[in-house]
Design an enzyme around this catalytic site. Structure first.
Site, PDB file in Angstrom:
ATOM      1  N   LYS A  66       0.762  -1.379  -0.019  1.00  0.00           N
ATOM      2  CA  LYS A  66      -0.012  -0.318  -0.049  1.00  0.00           C
ATOM      3  C   LYS A  66       0.643   1.218  -0.035  1.00  0.00           C
ATOM      4  CE  LYS A  66      -4.311  -1.384   2.013  1.00  0.00           C
ATOM      5  NZ  LYS A  66      -5.388  -1.164   3.134  1.00  0.00           N
ATOM      6  N   ASP A 102     -10.248   3.353   1.506  1.00  0.00           N
ATOM      7  CA  ASP A 102     -10.544   2.836   2.913  1.00  0.00           C
ATOM      8  C   ASP A 102     -11.618   3.718   3.852  1.00  0.00           C
ATOM      9  OD1 ASP A 102      -9.735   0.347   2.956  1.00  0.00           O
ATOM     10  OD2 ASP A 102      -7.510   1.044   3.544  1.00  0.00           O
TER      11      ASP A 102
END
Ligand code: NAP
Length: 273
Positions: A66, A102
């Protein structure tokens, strides 16, 4: 031509994203695919060459990539920059754009599970200061909610608060009982709760009636924190919805249809846990 998307990680076999996106592809009758691809860190640059070659419309990025994909993207939007992590890639005209969904997943889950949750909320108690906490805090700040950030390691929380700025009060998990009455929302972003682990010493009796408690850990679906909150009559929202809702914007970008998070899809996912 079949539109292709992916999730990359290392390892990747555990990922539930293929189940989510596969269900939506099927439900919408889209000529598309979504596959889990194991990409080792050393193979990331070569994978990005494949992306620029036009093989995929885009995909998801999970642990441990990420942060690393930042440097490989042609553009990263401001939101992902602020959160410090990319979890969604979109390929357009041979260029790879990175974003982070997210935070939308976190908000979408609470909006669906506890409508009106942010109205009049005085403060949120965020437990944990890791990667997920960054997205959660940015999400809370997007609704102008002050944050009390408590972490096992105080220095990590201090650094995170310094980087993000805004109204964040910092402490350690030992401060949870003092902070509890001041927050209308409690969010666990730590790994505590996995495998039945619990916060020792956090007395939920200190929370005000009506407090909303949410956990982003979803294995088990009802963590000890959520079970105790529910037993005390507090409102609770589990973490599985965050996983479902974070997937919506990616699917829409790659396949051109905005999918719905339905009860049937949630049940399918629950059965896979
Ligand atoms: P991370 O960056 O490794 O951060 C882990 C956090 O947990 C840190 O704040 C760490 O504190 C704390 N922690 C770990 N073990 C602890 C313990 N025994 N006692 C107290 N604190 C402890 O991990 P992450 O990426 O933020 O992920 C955290 C959790 O969220 C994982 O379980 C992950 O599966 C889940 N998650 C769920 C979703 C969803 O869609 N629902 C999305 C992302 C992540 P220190 O700083 O002191 O080490």
């Amino acid at each position: 031509m079949t539109t292709k998307a992916f999730v990359i990680g290392h390892p990747i076999a555990h990922s539930r994203s293929p189940l989510i996106h596969g269900s939506w592809l099927e439900a919408h009758g889209i000529d598309g695919s979504y596959e889990a691809i194991d990409v080792a860190p050393s193979a990331l640059p070569a994978f990005f060459d494949r992306l620029r070659g036009g093989e995929f419309a885009g995909g998801n990025v999970t642990i441990p990539h990420k942060e690393a994909v930042f440097a490989l993207c042609d553009a990263v939007d401001a939101l992902a920059g602020r959160i410090g992590a990319v979890n969604t890639l979109v390929v357009e005209d041979g260029r790879v754009r990175g974003t982070n969904t997210d935070y939308l997943g976190f908000l979408g889950n609470l909006d669906a599970g506890a409508p009106g949750w942010a109205e009049g909320l005085d403060a949120a108690l965020v437990l944990g200061a890791g990667g997920a906490a960054r997205a959660v805090i940015v999400a809370l700040q997007s609704r102008d909610i002050p944050v009390i950030l408590l972490n096992r390691t105080r220095g990590t929380a201090d650094r995170l608060a310094g980087e993000l700025g805004g109204e964040i009060t910092v402490g350690t998990l030992d401060d949870a009982n003092d902070a509890a009455p001041r927050a209308g929302l409690v969010v666990n972003t730590t790994a505590v709760g996995m495998h039945g682990t619990r916060f020792e010493g956090f007395d939920l009796a200190r929370l005000r009636p009506g407090t909303l408690v949410t956990d982003i850990v979803y294995t088990p679906l009802e963590t000890p924190l959520l079970a105790e909150a529910r037993a005390r009559g507090l409102r609770t929202v589990d973490g599985l919805g965050m996983l479902l809702h974070q997937a919506v914007p990616g699917f829409e970008a790659w396949f051109g249809t905005r999918p719905a998070v339905t009860a049937a899809l949630r049940r399918r996912l629950e059965e896979s846990l």
